[in-house]
Motif scaffolding. Structure first.
Motif, PDB file in Angstrom:
ATOM      1  N   VAL A  35      29.896   0.672   4.819  1.00 38.39           N
ATOM      2  CA  VAL A  35      30.494   1.531   5.844  1.00 38.39           C
ATOM      3  C   VAL A  35      29.659   1.356   7.106  1.00 38.39           C
ATOM      4  O   VAL A  35      28.448   1.569   7.093  1.00 38.39           O
ATOM      5  CB  VAL A  35      30.535   3.002   5.403  1.00 38.39           C
ATOM      6  N   TYR A  36      30.312   0.927   8.176  1.00 42.22           N
ATOM      7  CA  TYR A  36      29.602   0.622   9.413  1.00 42.22           C
ATOM      8  C   TYR A  36      29.674   1.728  10.455  1.00 42.22           C
ATOM      9  O   TYR A  36      28.818   1.798  11.333  1.00 42.22           O
ATOM     10  CB  TYR A  36      30.196  -0.644  10.052  1.00 42.22           C
ATOM     11  N   ALA A  37      30.714   2.552  10.408  1.00 43.47           N
ATOM     12  CA  ALA A  37      30.964   3.484  11.501  1.00 43.47           C
ATOM     13  C   ALA A  37      31.396   4.837  10.966  1.00 43.47           C
ATOM     14  O   ALA A  37      32.070   4.934   9.932  1.00 43.47           O
ATOM     15  CB  ALA A  37      32.038   2.931  12.426  1.00 43.47           C
ATOM     16  N   VAL A  38      31.039   5.902  11.693  1.00 44.60           N
ATOM     17  CA  VAL A  38      31.414   7.256  11.311  1.00 44.60           C
ATOM     18  C   VAL A  38      31.584   8.098  12.568  1.00 44.60           C
ATOM     19  O   VAL A  38      30.856   7.929  13.554  1.00 44.60           O
ATOM     20  CB  VAL A  38      30.357   7.880  10.369  1.00 44.60           C
ATOM     21  N   TYR A  46      35.860  10.591  10.035  1.00 44.74           N
ATOM     22  CA  TYR A  46      36.494   9.281  10.027  1.00 44.74           C
ATOM     23  C   TYR A  46      35.428   8.216   9.788  1.00 44.74           C
ATOM     24  O   TYR A  46      34.338   8.277  10.372  1.00 44.74           O
ATOM     25  CB  TYR A  46      37.194   9.007  11.362  1.00 44.74           C
ATOM     26  N   VAL A  47      35.725   7.240   8.931  1.00 49.84           N
ATOM     27  CA  VAL A  47      34.782   6.163   8.663  1.00 49.84           C
ATOM     28  C   VAL A  47      35.501   4.818   8.743  1.00 49.84           C
ATOM     29  O   VAL A  47      36.710   4.717   8.514  1.00 49.84           O
ATOM     30  CB  VAL A  47      34.101   6.303   7.280  1.00 49.84           C
ATOM     31  N   GLY A  48      34.723   3.799   9.084  1.00 44.53           N
ATOM     32  CA  GLY A  48      35.239   2.447   9.122  1.00 44.53           C
ATOM     33  C   GLY A  48      34.207   1.487   8.572  1.00 44.53           C
ATOM     34  O   GLY A  48      33.005   1.754   8.632  1.00 44.53           O
ATOM     35  N   GLY A  49      34.663   0.364   8.028  1.00 41.53           N
ATOM     36  CA  GLY A  49      33.717  -0.589   7.469  1.00 41.53           C
ATOM     37  C   GLY A  49      34.405  -1.769   6.844  1.00 41.53           C
ATOM     38  O   GLY A  49      35.396  -2.301   7.370  1.00 41.53           O
ATOM     39  N   ASN A  50      33.889  -2.180   5.672  1.00 36.16           N
ATOM     40  CA  ASN A  50      34.466  -3.309   4.950  1.00 36.16           C
ATOM     41  C   ASN A  50      34.718  -2.926   3.491  1.00 36.16           C
ATOM     42  O   ASN A  50      34.353  -3.649   2.572  1.00 36.16           O
ATOM     43  CB  ASN A  50      33.535  -4.521   5.026  1.00 36.16           C
ATOM     44  N   SER A 349      26.129  13.114   9.220  1.00 41.65           N
ATOM     45  CA  SER A 349      26.646  12.097   8.308  1.00 41.65           C
ATOM     46  C   SER A 349      25.902  10.791   8.499  1.00 41.65           C
ATOM     47  O   SER A 349      25.599  10.396   9.630  1.00 41.65           O
ATOM     48  CB  SER A 349      28.142  11.860   8.540  1.00 41.65           C
ATOM     49  N   ALA A 350      25.626  10.116   7.384  1.00 40.05           N
ATOM     50  CA  ALA A 350      24.987   8.802   7.392  1.00 40.05           C
ATOM     51  C   ALA A 350      25.878   7.820   6.661  1.00 40.05           C
ATOM     52  O   ALA A 350      26.440   8.147   5.610  1.00 40.05           O
ATOM     53  CB  ALA A 350      23.613   8.869   6.716  1.00 40.05           C
ATOM     54  N   VAL A 351      25.996   6.606   7.208  1.00 39.43           N
ATOM     55  CA  VAL A 351      26.762   5.552   6.546  1.00 39.43           C
ATOM     56  C   VAL A 351      25.942   4.279   6.528  1.00 39.43           C
ATOM     57  O   VAL A 351      25.030   4.094   7.333  1.00 39.43           O
ATOM     58  CB  VAL A 351      28.112   5.295   7.239  1.00 39.43           C
TER      59      VAL A 351
END
Length: 593
Positions: A35-38, A46-50, A349-351
């Motif tokens: 997960v790269y983004a939060v 909302y989260v984004g990643g691979n 939050s941490a990702v």
């Protein structure tokens, strides 16, 4: 034995003050890939990643590089946009989630590297462009969507690592400052867009390296901001007086800069600091470090040369640069990639790539909560309150909380309550400083009062204090319940001739007194408000609505004492820690976080 930690926090407006979140992660979804983004918006994360799936309570559901869930419960939202490659950055504004990354399509529709997605329906907006390069950062503000990375053009128009789009219709904006190398981070304020990265020139100006600021409307370089970071900047978080930056290099650094770019403080780690955010003036840092250095010195491969403390991938720092005890301990090599904070939810939050946090399974996402900031103290919550404006009889003061804990004067050697005007009422003045054995002594006592025993519950107590510098001594008790040699205690006192107040608390078993000591003196002949606050594993002291110090205490610490509640001293014996100033508005709350 007295134990204490000198870690300083700060208030934010009114009587609210900063607190640190729990190091124990809340219940949350897990993900099967990085997960790269939060980003927070309202009660949604909302989260984004691979990743391709998100799991809640062991049940996996398809989520293709984008997901949303309830920040309070961890339950997945029915928000299912799908990107065909990595999502590296997110921002939320005006009902739209903005995503940037390596993707070519979202929901099967062409969206090259940048997209707008409805925050409720998950459908793509009209924001559609051709971006040559790799975006790393996205931010919303001033009616624009700002993009940063390693970019050479947008829609065939030259752009050197920076671009912007009009939020209203998604068109390419004229805003086009330039850098000579990669932009990793963006942060938007009312009058600036901060840029962080590995560049050495901004708008072709020499020595504008790694961290600069430009105008949010024109892109003109703000030359009044001139920091000199020693290595590339990975992340930024703004505050009213400047910006916090997370740096890589030989080891990593978290640095606080003023609006002019001067360095306030630097914290050094044994690995890159890759993420940074702020909540209630506590600065949270994430990266792939394992330790925080005790000084700013480190050597080959970032090894701390003057000692270190364990901080696995996550750390917290106060506004003066002091390392806090917060240490959730995440695992992995890459560790934490990004952090986000919600003031509304009092959570962080941490990702990243970790799979465990604080010994618990937390695959690539963790949320830390437990902060309950209050904007004011509600008198209706008091279990004891004394404003000294109402007396039942001479030397007996009414309990304004309605719980009937009358304060009765206990005196020796001619000591007596002396009332003085204060505000619209009156305050109580105690005997002046005296070195003789026959000095006047005065203590107010409320009897056994078992309902003033907090046990392990949250506890707050405080008073208004006026103390001239000539009246300080070895130790002056403002209020106290119990002793450290049995049953436990809590107390508020002024320590030594320096006149610095402190809060103390001890367990019903054992003799250790945990102390949160202010770094600010109140012995200046002026009125000050003092507050002590025990919440779970922390004890804090607040001076004039500003949280001065927090110290760790055992979660299980319990105060259950049969000793009376006293004000102005612990007794009327020779060494009674007599208070020598003036008090008003003494109060106690139990069970209120």
């Amino acid at each position: 034995m007295i134990t204490g930690l000198a870690t300083v926090l700060v208030a934010v407006g009114g009587t609210a003050f900063a607190e640190i979140v729990s190091s124990r992660p809340a219940t949350s979804p897990s993900f099967n890939g990085p997960v790269y983004a939060v980003a927070y918006h309202g009660d949604t994360v909302y989260v984004g990643g691979n990743f391709t799936t998100a799991s809640v309570n062991g049940r996996a559901e398809q989520r293709t590089r984008l997901a949303a869930f309830d920040a309070n419960t961890g339950a997945l939202r029915d928000w299912k946009p799908a990107a065909d490659a990595n999502v590296r950055a997110l921002a939320v504004g005006d009902g739209v989630v903005y995503a940037a990354g390596d993707f070519d399509t979202v929901n099967g529709e062409p969206r090259d590297a940048v997209a707008g997605i409805g925050e409720t329906d998950g459908q793509v907006t009209q924001l559609r462009h051709t971006v040559v390069g790799q975006p790393n950062a996205i931010a919303a503000g001033h009616g624009r969507i700002y993009l940063g990375g390693r970019i050479t053009s947008v829609d065939g128009q030259p752009r050197r690592n920076l671009a912007a789009f009009t939020a209203a219709d998604g068109t390419l904006d004229a805003w086009a400052p330039t850098t000579d190398d990669t932009v990793n981070a963006l942060a938007v304020t009312d009058d600036r867009v901060y840029l962080g990265g590995s560049f050495h020139r901004t708008n072709d100006v020499r020595s504008t390296l790694r961290l600069t600021a430009v105008d949010p409307d024109t892109g003109v370089l703000d030359r009044s901001f001139a920091p000199k970071p020693v290595s590339q900047v990975f992340a930024l978080a703004t505050h009213a007086d400047g910006v916090y930056a997370a740096l890589g290099g030989q080891g990593g650094r978290a640095v606080s800069y003023t609006r002019e770019g001067q360095t306030r403080w630097t914290r050094v780690f044994d690995g890159d600091a890759q993420a940074i955010t702020q909540l209630s003036e506590v600065i949270y840092v994430g990266g792939h470090f394992d330790k925080a250095c005790t000084t700013t010195n480190n050597g080959v491969r970032g090894i701390c040369t003057d000692g270190s403390v364990v901080r696995g991938k996550l750390a917290a720092i106060d506004r003066e640069g002091n390392l806090l005890e917060w240490a959730p301990q995440a695992n992995g090599i890459v560790g934490t990639r990004q952090l986000a904070a919600s003031a509304r939810l009092a959570s962080v939050s941490a990702v990243g790539d970790f799979t465990q946090v604080d010994g618990m399974s937390r695959k690539r996402y963790a949320e830390f909560t437990g902060v309950m900031p209050r904007t004011e103290r509600a008198a209706t919550d008091d279990v004891a309150a004394y404003n000294f404006d109402t007396t039942i009889a001479d030397g007996t003061f009414d309990d304004g909380s309605g719980h009937g804990h009358l304060l009765r004067a206990v005196t020796r050697n001619g000591g007596a309550p002396r009332m003085v005007p204060h505000g619209s009422g009156q305050a109580l003045s105690f005997p002046a400083k005296c070195a003789d054995e026959s000095c006047p002594r005065l203590v107010l006592q409320a009897g056994d009062t078992p309902d003033l025993n907090p046990g392990t519950r949250p506890l707050r107590y405080g008073a208004g204090v006026l103390l001239p510098p000539s009246e300080t001594g070895g130790g002056e008790n403002i209020l106290q319940k119990g002793y450290s040699n049995g049953g436990g205690q809590y107390k508020l006192q002024v320590d030594g001739r320096s006149g610095k107040p402190s809060c103390g608390i001890s367990d019903r078993t054992g003799t250790t007194v945990y102390v949160a000591r202010s770094r600010t003196s109140v012995a200046d002949g002026r009125w000050h408000s003092l507050e002590c606050r025990r919440t779970g594993p922390t004890l804090a002291i607040v001076v004039d609505d500003r949280l001065e110090t927090v110290t760790a205490v055992p979660d299980t610490l319990s105060v259950e004492t049969s000793q009376p509640f006293t004000v102005g001293g612990k007794g009327v014996g020779q060494n009674n820690d007599q208070f020598h100033g003036t008090l008003d508005d003494v109060w106690v709350q139990i069970g209120i976080g």
